[in-house]
Design a protein around this motif. Structure first.
Motif, PDB file in Angstrom:
ATOM      1  N   TYR A  54       0.749  -0.968  -0.048  1.00  0.00           N
ATOM      2  CA  TYR A  54      -0.136   0.162   0.041  1.00  0.00           C
ATOM      3  C   TYR A  54       1.329   1.352   0.066  1.00  0.00           C
ATOM      4  O   TYR A  54       1.507   1.199   1.596  1.00  0.00           O
ATOM      5  CB  TYR A  54      -0.782   0.431   1.501  1.00  0.00           C
ATOM      6  CG  TYR A  54      -2.169   1.324   1.128  1.00  0.00           C
ATOM      7  CD1 TYR A  54      -2.934   1.260   0.361  1.00  0.00           C
ATOM      8  CD2 TYR A  54      -1.618   2.150   2.041  1.00  0.00           C
ATOM      9  CE1 TYR A  54      -4.237   2.363   0.406  1.00  0.00           C
ATOM     10  CE2 TYR A  54      -2.185   3.466   2.267  1.00  0.00           C
ATOM     11  CZ  TYR A  54      -3.957   3.197   0.921  1.00  0.00           C
ATOM     12  OH  TYR A  54      -4.471   4.458   1.679  1.00  0.00           O
ATOM     13  N   GLU A 216      -9.465  -0.034   0.836  1.00  0.00           N
ATOM     14  CA  GLU A 216      -8.965   0.113  -0.696  1.00  0.00           C
ATOM     15  C   GLU A 216      -8.715  -0.809  -1.275  1.00  0.00           C
ATOM     16  O   GLU A 216      -9.264  -1.254  -2.347  1.00  0.00           O
ATOM     17  CB  GLU A 216      -8.424   1.284  -0.452  1.00  0.00           C
ATOM     18  CG  GLU A 216      -7.379   2.043  -1.691  1.00  0.00           C
ATOM     19  CD  GLU A 216      -6.691   3.416  -1.775  1.00  0.00           C
ATOM     20  OE1 GLU A 216      -5.784   2.931  -2.507  1.00  0.00           O
ATOM     21  OE2 GLU A 216      -6.808   4.024  -1.035  1.00  0.00           O
ATOM     22  N   SER A 219     -11.976  -3.052  -2.317  1.00  0.00           N
ATOM     23  CA  SER A 219     -12.823  -2.110  -3.633  1.00  0.00           C
ATOM     24  C   SER A 219     -11.896  -2.134  -4.598  1.00  0.00           C
ATOM     25  O   SER A 219     -12.730  -3.276  -5.366  1.00  0.00           O
ATOM     26  CB  SER A 219     -13.017  -1.181  -3.210  1.00  0.00           C
ATOM     27  OG  SER A 219     -12.143  -0.509  -3.038  1.00  0.00           O
ATOM     28  N   ALA A 220     -11.156  -3.152  -4.103  1.00  0.00           N
ATOM     29  CA  ALA A 220     -10.076  -3.121  -6.007  1.00  0.00           C
ATOM     30  C   ALA A 220     -10.135  -4.612  -5.722  1.00  0.00           C
ATOM     31  O   ALA A 220      -8.474  -4.881  -5.834  1.00  0.00           O
ATOM     32  CB  ALA A 220      -8.578  -2.244  -5.477  1.00  0.00           C
ATOM     33  N   SER A 221      -9.849  -5.408  -5.005  1.00  0.00           N
ATOM     34  CA  SER A 221      -9.728  -6.587  -4.668  1.00  0.00           C
ATOM     35  C   SER A 221      -7.939  -6.850  -4.553  1.00  0.00           C
ATOM     36  O   SER A 221      -7.369  -7.602  -5.722  1.00  0.00           O
ATOM     37  CB  SER A 221     -10.159  -7.127  -5.811  1.00  0.00           C
ATOM     38  OG  SER A 221     -11.647  -7.329  -6.459  1.00  0.00           O
ATOM     39  N   ASN A 222      -7.515  -6.160  -3.517  1.00  0.00           N
ATOM     40  CA  ASN A 222      -6.140  -6.245  -3.621  1.00  0.00           C
ATOM     41  C   ASN A 222      -5.748  -6.783  -2.253  1.00  0.00           C
ATOM     42  O   ASN A 222      -5.611  -6.052  -1.485  1.00  0.00           O
ATOM     43  CB  ASN A 222      -5.250  -4.576  -3.391  1.00  0.00           C
ATOM     44  CG  ASN A 222      -4.251  -5.236  -3.853  1.00  0.00           C
ATOM     45  OD1 ASN A 222      -3.444  -6.036  -2.890  1.00  0.00           O
ATOM     46  ND2 ASN A 222      -3.675  -4.588  -3.815  1.00  0.00           N
ATOM     47  N   TYR A 225      -2.805  -5.497   0.440  1.00  0.00           N
ATOM     48  CA  TYR A 225      -3.651  -4.461   1.505  1.00  0.00           C
ATOM     49  C   TYR A 225      -4.592  -5.118   2.503  1.00  0.00           C
ATOM     50  O   TYR A 225      -4.664  -3.712   3.818  1.00  0.00           O
ATOM     51  CB  TYR A 225      -4.343  -2.991   0.096  1.00  0.00           C
ATOM     52  CG  TYR A 225      -3.556  -2.124  -0.536  1.00  0.00           C
ATOM     53  CD1 TYR A 225      -2.158  -2.343  -1.147  1.00  0.00           C
ATOM     54  CD2 TYR A 225      -4.460  -1.435  -1.504  1.00  0.00           C
ATOM     55  CE1 TYR A 225      -1.477  -2.337  -2.200  1.00  0.00           C
ATOM     56  CE2 TYR A 225      -3.830  -0.876  -2.481  1.00  0.00           C
ATOM     57  CZ  TYR A 225      -1.975  -1.663  -2.539  1.00  0.00           C
ATOM     58  OH  TYR A 225      -1.769  -0.866  -4.262  1.00  0.00           O
TER      59      TYR A 225
END
Lengths: 264, 384
Positions: A54, A216, A219-222, A225
């Motif tokens: 991140y 984050e 929502s960003a499929s990470n 993070y």
């Protein structure tokens, strides 16, 4: 000489035993320092991700922002909660005690996220609604603990103090509050732990906190993070909890309890 | 100089007057995104606005009278009048403001409305605390309020409020999300009981394990909910990628599986701690007496220990259920659905009425769970 060394050694052991409860603190610091450098590790864990670390803000920055949210809101909540708790246990405010207790009990069944969401219309997005929601919500456990603690003061202690000529204000400051302190600190501990959790969710209304990488990442499929934020905020919560544990057993606390707030 | 006999009621009326004076009763906006314009109570339709003012003044007047049974009943009725006036007034006001040429216009409930509703309920609680009516009467009155509200809703009183519009446009999903929310809580309770029972037995039997169990559950309890939900995603998705049958039964990185696991983990500490305390507080003499008249260990457990520890178990379940209802809302962020989905959707679209469509039922669910377990607890105590 040898006896002195032995004494020093036992002293050191006792001293370190006292600090042993704080084991999560070095882990927290290590995580804040090491996670940004752990790119290869996260790359190995999640090979599909382009950016495994991140980078929107540094983890130190996020941790400090998180602590700031929790500290300010808990401080405000403690001032209001303890003040209100004292008021409803005095002669003049006794009439309000049942209704205030009922509000505190029913209010704690409200989920923190609901309080957080309902602060948005008046305060907009960002840190402000998060701070307000955290402060309002944290009042309840502190208030309840203060009332319980002040009610638990034995009547004998109060009578004895009045008998030897304590004024009302002295009675509160030197007898009642010190005796209620363990309850109040337990309530404060509860409030701080809840606030650390709610401040994490505060990122979903735009506050900067350790929840930001989690939200984050979700929502960003990470997942990397999410993991980074979760590890650090988890360690922060456990560290704070241990810190309260340590505080409750420390000299300072025992002095406060035993000798009154003016250290007498 | 008149004497104030009920300062709580007077304080509530002052709060109500402040809310009415400074807050909007209804907030109107031309569409979902624009900022609303606050309309005060005195612009509301006359009959309801007048009723609110009259009942509020009546409440203030009652604060100056000696508090007895009749006055308490009058307080409850006046408070019910404020409540009715606020609900009917908001609905009527919204209907007047609704215009055929502006179908996207919104009327949201304002600060004055919420203040009035809150003080009406608190005035009723205060009156109940003073007069101490029998429980059936209290439950009956609560039911009557609920039925009245449902009848007003059926009659279409609220149809033009945007909260009701949001609700009816999400009606189909609403009930499935409500059941999903209850399902998440029930699933977590089930697994927590399954795991908590052997853990409690272990803590009771082995002193060496006790400390380890309580401190590790304590650490779990401290971890923020969002973090625990998030941490479970990666390992669960790895597992379901490894074994496709897990994926087929619906276990994956996001969705209900991590939510139920996390809620279960949170439920363990209160459950194990309270049941441990409940069982240790069963007096040794009672167990000895039971053994003396020839009970075996199983009989002692079933007919002595368990009934005596039951109140502690019920209060543990109460804490855990209320906590899970609230935490399950956060699970919407990891795709588990439930009422929290409306809350986060509303936050994302800046539609506070949608947030309320999720938040109000969550609060009601938590209060209902709290109340039913309190009743159960009273029953368990009475039986002892």
């Amino acid at each position: 000489m040898r006896a002195e060394l032995a004494a020093l050694f036992t002293k050191f052991v006792r001293y370190s035993a006292h600090w042993r409860g704080l084991w999560p603190a070095p882990l927290l610091i290590a995580a804040i320092v090491l996670v940004p450098a752990a790119g290869p590790l996260f790359h190995a864990l999640f090979p599909d991700l382009r950016n495994p670390i991140y980078g929107r803000a540094s983890f130190l920055e996020l941790t400090l922002a998180h602590c700031q949210l929790v500290a300010i809101s808990s401080f405000v909540a403690a001032a209001v909660g303890i003040g209100l708790g004292i008021f409803v246990t005095r002669e003049s405010g006794r009439e309000f005690a049942p209704i205030v207790s009922a509000i505190a009990a029913a209010g704690q069944t409200f989920p923190p996220i609901a309080v957080l969401a309902l602060a948005i219309p008046s305060l907009g997005y960002g840190a402000a609604p998060t701070l307000a929601a955290l402060a309002v919500y944290a009042i309840l456990p502190i208030l309840e603990a203060t009332i319980t603690g002040l009610h638990a003061v034995p009547a004998g202690a109060r009578d004895a103090a009045i008998g030897i000529g304590f004024a009302r204000s002295d009675l509160l400051r030197r007898i009642e509050l010190p005796l209620a302190l363990p309850f109040i600190v337990a309530g404060l501990r509860n409030a701080v732990i809840i606030n650390i959790g709610t401040a994490t969710i505060g990122s979903s209304v735009g506050a900067l906190s350790l929840g930001s990488p989690i939200i984050e990442g979700l929502s960003a499929s990470n997942p990397a993070y999410v993991l980074q934020g979760a590890i650090i905020v988890g360690l922060l919560a456990v560290t704070s909890d241990r810190l309260f544990d340590w505080l409750e057993g420390s000299r300072l606390f025992l002095d406060l309890k035993g000798g009154g707030f003016n250290g007498g | 100089m008149p004497v104030v006999h009920n300062r709580v009621l007077l304080a509530l009326c002052c709060a109500g007057a402040l809310g009415v004076g400074f807050g909007g009763f209804l907030e109107v906006a031309p569409n979902r995104l624009a900022r609303g314009l606050a309309l005060p109570l005195w612009q509301a339709p006359f009959p309801e606005a007048a009723a609110i003012i009259i009942f509020l003044s009546l409440l203030a007047l009652l604060a100056f009278m000696r508090q007895d049974k009749q006055r308490s009943i009058a307080t409850v009725l006046a408070a019910a009048g404020v409540l009715w006036g606020s609900l009917a007034g908001a609905g009527h006001f919204a209907a007047l403001l609704a215009r055929a040429d502006l179908p996207a216009a919104r009327s949201s409930l304002g600060l004055a409305f919420w203040t009035l509703v809150a003080i009406a309920f608190l005035a009723m609680v205060d009156a109940a605390q003073r007069a101490k009516p029998p429980l059936p009467l209290r439950i009956g009155f609560g039911l009557a309020l609920g039925v009245g509200f449902v009848l007003m809703a059926q009659a279409g009183t609220f149809a033009d409020l945007s909260l009701a519009k949001e609700f009816s446009s999400h009606r189909a999903i609403f009930f499935s999300q409500l059941w999903r929310h209850i399902g998440l809580v029930a699933g977590a309770l089930f697994f927590a009981l399954m795991i908590g029972a052997p853990l409690t037995a272990l803590a009771l039997r082995r002193a060496s394990m006790r400390c380890a169990i309580f401190s590790s559950l304590g650490v779990l309890q401290t971890i923020p909910s969002l973090a625990l939900f998030g941490v479970l995603i990666a390992p669960l998705s790895a597992l379901s990628a490894q074994w496709p049958f897990l994926h087929d039964v619906g276990i994956g990185g996001t969705g209900a599986a991590p939510a139920i696991i996390a809620l279960t983990l949170y439920a363990l500490l209160p459950l194990v701690r309270n049941s441990y305390t409940g069982f240790t507080e069963v007096a040794a003499e009672v167990k000895d007496a039971a053994a003396g008249i020839g009970f075996n260990a199983r009989q002692i457990f079933v007919s002595v220990e368990f009934p005596l520890a039951a109140p502690a178990l019920v209060s543990a379940l109460r804490v855990v259920t209320v906590q899970s209802v609230g935490l399950a809302a956060v699970a919407a962020l990891i795709g588990a659905g439930g009422l929290g989905a409306f809350v986060f959707q509303g936050i994302g679209q800046y539609v506070m009425d949608l947030v309320l469509v999720g938040a109000i039922p969550i609060v009601l669910l938590a209060l209902a769970a709290d109340f039913s377990f309190q009743m159960l607890l009273a029953a368990a105590r009475r039986r002892m």
